[in-house]
Design a protein around this motif. Structure first.
Motif, PDB file in Angstrom:
ATOM      1  N   TRP A  19     -20.090 -11.407  20.959  1.00 53.29           N
ATOM      2  CA  TRP A  19     -21.055 -10.574  20.259  1.00 53.29           C
ATOM      3  C   TRP A  19     -22.460 -10.809  20.773  1.00 53.29           C
ATOM      4  O   TRP A  19     -22.754 -11.822  21.388  1.00 53.29           O
ATOM      5  N   GLN A  77     -31.382  -7.111  11.588  1.00 53.89           N
ATOM      6  CA  GLN A  77     -30.565  -7.835  12.551  1.00 53.89           C
ATOM      7  C   GLN A  77     -29.368  -6.945  12.870  1.00 53.89           C
ATOM      8  O   GLN A  77     -28.677  -6.478  11.961  1.00 53.89           O
ATOM      9  N   THR A  78     -29.136  -6.707  14.145  1.00 51.88           N
ATOM     10  CA  THR A  78     -27.979  -5.927  14.550  1.00 51.88           C
ATOM     11  C   THR A  78     -27.047  -6.817  15.358  1.00 51.88           C
ATOM     12  O   THR A  78     -27.472  -7.480  16.299  1.00 51.88           O
ATOM     13  N   GLU A  79     -25.796  -6.850  14.937  1.00 54.01           N
ATOM     14  CA  GLU A  79     -24.777  -7.609  15.646  1.00 54.01           C
ATOM     15  C   GLU A  79     -23.811  -6.618  16.263  1.00 54.01           C
ATOM     16  O   GLU A  79     -23.262  -5.763  15.568  1.00 54.01           O
ATOM     17  N   GLU A  97     -25.063 -13.993   7.154  1.00 55.27           N
ATOM     18  CA  GLU A  97     -23.876 -13.820   7.983  1.00 55.27           C
ATOM     19  C   GLU A  97     -22.626 -14.413   7.345  1.00 55.27           C
ATOM     20  O   GLU A  97     -21.560 -14.402   7.936  1.00 55.27           O
ATOM     21  N   THR A 102     -25.641  -3.568  11.225  1.00 54.85           N
ATOM     22  CA  THR A 102     -27.043  -3.910  11.026  1.00 54.85           C
ATOM     23  C   THR A 102     -27.251  -4.419   9.607  1.00 54.85           C
ATOM     24  O   THR A 102     -26.772  -3.825   8.647  1.00 54.85           O
ATOM     25  N   TYR A 139     -32.911  -8.260  16.965  1.00 53.05           N
ATOM     26  CA  TYR A 139     -33.681  -8.389  15.735  1.00 53.05           C
ATOM     27  C   TYR A 139     -34.900  -7.479  15.786  1.00 53.05           C
ATOM     28  O   TYR A 139     -35.432  -7.193  16.850  1.00 53.05           O
ATOM     29  N   LYS A 193     -26.722 -10.187  19.486  1.00 59.01           N
ATOM     30  CA  LYS A 193     -27.599  -9.947  18.338  1.00 59.01           C
ATOM     31  C   LYS A 193     -28.977  -9.508  18.816  1.00 59.01           C
ATOM     32  O   LYS A 193     -29.498 -10.047  19.790  1.00 59.01           O
ATOM     33  N   LYS A 210     -28.715 -15.181  20.185  1.00 58.79           N
ATOM     34  CA  LYS A 210     -28.758 -13.969  21.003  1.00 58.79           C
ATOM     35  C   LYS A 210     -27.338 -13.519  21.360  1.00 58.79           C
ATOM     36  O   LYS A 210     -26.964 -12.390  21.091  1.00 58.79           O
TER      37      LYS A 210
END
Length: 167
Positions: A133, A148-150, A109, A158, A137, A135, A123
């Motif tokens: 935001w 991982q998608t933010e 990140e 992702t 996983y 998150k 999270k």
């Protein structure tokens, strides 16, 4: 302790330089952010810990003036609140209590140093009362994070992870 220098450039042009001093546990104690290539304009961030738990960051300008103090509140092994002495809105974090923290996820990140070692994966992050935001996983059969998608607003990003070794 050890010192790491990180130079960020954009198409060969100076962007910023970070000088990170870490303690015997590998946690950042002092981070200097140099704002120009000559190193004459900078900000220091001085970190205070209770064991491995980050308690406070004092931000100090080049004149030696403390411009902000960030205080950390921990619950169940996770930093859950960052409050500021300068009136900035607090930052609140929520975690997946059933998923252990993975430092590889943290490093991708853009954090090049270790300041907080939460017990669980992040999270949600709230800035003031607003959700900033979220998150999510995905995991492989060994429990390792493979994606991982933010999501910030409606734009998700992702990150995909691969492993060269069998853990």
């Amino acid at each position: 302790g050890n010192t790491t220098n990180i130079l960020q450039t954009n198409n060969g042009v100076f962007r910023t330089k970070w000088i990170v001093e870490v303690n015997s546990k590998g946690l950042a104690e002092k981070i200097r952010n140099e704002h120009n290539a000559a190193g004459t304009d900078w900000t220091d961030m001085l970190h205070t810990y209770n064991g491995d738990q980050l308690q406070k960051i004092a931000t100090v300008n080049k004149s030696g003036v403390v411009t902000r103090i960030s205080s950390f509140t921990w619950e169940d092994g996770n930093p859950v609140l960052i409050s500021y002495n300068n009136g900035d809105p607090a930052i609140r974090y929520e975690y997946y209590k059933d998923k252990p923290f993975d430092p590889k996820v943290f490093l991708v990140e853009g954090n090049y140093w270790d300041v907080a070692r939460p017990k669980n994966l992040l999270k949600n992050m709230y800035y003031g009362d607003e959700l900033n935001w979220q998150k999510t996983y995905e995991f492989d059969s060994k429990g390792r994070v493979i994606a991982q998608t933010e999501k910030t607003g409606s734009s998700p990003t992702t990150y995909l992870y691969t492993y060269d070794c069998d853990r």
